[in-house]
Design a protein around this motif. Structure first.
Motif, PDB file in Angstrom:
ATOM      1  N   ARG A  23      11.908  24.675  28.354  1.00  0.00           N
ATOM      2  CA  ARG A  23      11.160  23.569  28.953  1.00  0.00           C
ATOM      3  C   ARG A  23      11.439  23.527  30.450  1.00  0.00           C
ATOM      4  O   ARG A  23      12.546  23.823  30.888  1.00  0.00           O
ATOM      5  N   SER A  24      10.444  23.128  31.239  1.00  0.00           N
ATOM      6  CA  SER A  24      10.606  23.099  32.695  1.00  0.00           C
ATOM      7  C   SER A  24      11.709  22.140  33.125  1.00  0.00           C
ATOM      8  O   SER A  24      12.410  22.393  34.094  1.00  0.00           O
ATOM      9  N   GLU A  25      11.917  21.078  32.367  1.00  0.00           N
ATOM     10  CA  GLU A  25      12.955  20.108  32.751  1.00  0.00           C
ATOM     11  C   GLU A  25      14.371  20.652  32.548  1.00  0.00           C
ATOM     12  O   GLU A  25      15.339  20.065  33.018  1.00  0.00           O
ATOM     13  N   ASP A  26      14.494  21.769  31.860  1.00  0.00           N
ATOM     14  CA  ASP A  26      15.812  22.386  31.664  1.00  0.00           C
ATOM     15  C   ASP A  26      16.230  23.262  32.850  1.00  0.00           C
ATOM     16  O   ASP A  26      17.350  23.749  32.894  1.00  0.00           O
TER      17      ASP A  26
ATOM     18  N   VAL B 254      17.142  23.878  36.807  1.00  0.00           N
ATOM     19  CA  VAL B 254      17.690  23.170  37.965  1.00  0.00           C
ATOM     20  C   VAL B 254      17.615  24.115  39.166  1.00  0.00           C
ATOM     21  O   VAL B 254      17.577  25.332  39.000  1.00  0.00           O
TER      22      VAL B 254
ATOM     23  N   ASN C  74      17.985  28.329  34.485  1.00  0.00           N
ATOM     24  CA  ASN C  74      18.266  27.713  33.195  1.00  0.00           C
ATOM     25  C   ASN C  74      19.329  28.587  32.533  1.00  0.00           C
ATOM     26  O   ASN C  74      19.029  29.675  32.045  1.00  0.00           O
TER      27      ASN C  74
ATOM     28  N   LEU D 262       5.344  17.853  42.279  1.00  0.00           N
ATOM     29  CA  LEU D 262       5.914  16.721  41.554  1.00  0.00           C
ATOM     30  C   LEU D 262       4.885  15.608  41.393  1.00  0.00           C
ATOM     31  O   LEU D 262       4.755  15.015  40.312  1.00  0.00           O
TER      32      LEU D 262
ATOM     33  N   LYS E  77       2.391  16.683  38.766  1.00  0.00           N
ATOM     34  CA  LYS E  77       2.980  16.614  37.428  1.00  0.00           C
ATOM     35  C   LYS E  77       3.049  15.172  36.952  1.00  0.00           C
ATOM     36  O   LYS E  77       2.765  14.875  35.785  1.00  0.00           O
ATOM     37  N   ALA E  78       3.414  14.251  37.842  1.00  0.00           N
ATOM     38  CA  ALA E  78       3.475  12.834  37.486  1.00  0.00           C
ATOM     39  C   ALA E  78       2.093  12.313  37.103  1.00  0.00           C
ATOM     40  O   ALA E  78       1.941  11.608  36.100  1.00  0.00           O
TER      41      ALA E  78
ATOM     42  N   SER F 295       1.043  13.327  33.768  1.00  0.00           N
ATOM     43  CA  SER F 295       1.781  12.612  32.735  1.00  0.00           C
ATOM     44  C   SER F 295       1.351  11.149  32.621  1.00  0.00           C
ATOM     45  O   SER F 295       1.910  10.393  31.831  1.00  0.00           O
TER      46      SER F 295
END
Length: 105
Positions: A4-7, A9, A38, A91, A94-95, A98
């Motif tokens: 996942r992209s949130e994983d 950094v 990641n 960002l 992406k927001a 969502s």
């Protein structure tokens, strides 16, 4: 394992990787690039502002892979894509996708 992209950094050693690259073509392609790492997935995701066609060749991939191995001491799966937007713009997009309301100042 799902990646996942949130994983990912920001890769704090990315500048070291770039400094390892002596090939001027690959070095120029990655100028002003960013990388995210990641550790669980053993993957580095590179976002560059330049076309990455040369990086997708066997030689280009070998050069980047060698630089990553030299800095980290082990191989990583490397994914790369071109991005013409700034990280802030990405960002915001992406927001919005969502469903989060976003205002630019």
């Amino acid at each position: 394992m799902e990646i996942r992209s949130e994983d990912f950094v920001p890769c704090d050693k990315w500048n070291e990787v770039l400094n390892e690259i002596t090939n001027p073509t690959i070095s120029n392609l990655l100028y002003n690039s960013e990388a995210f790492i990641n550790e669980k997935a053993n993957a580095i995701y590179v976002i560059a502002k330049n076309p990455l066609n040369e990086l997708r060749t066997r030689q280009g991939h070998f050069i980047l892979d060698s630089a990553v191995r030299n800095v980290f001491g082990r191989p990583y799966k490397i994914c790369a894509r071109e991005n013409k937007n700034s990280p802030a713009e990405e960002l915001i997009m992406k927001a919005k996708r969502s469903g989060i309301a976003v205002e630019k100042e």
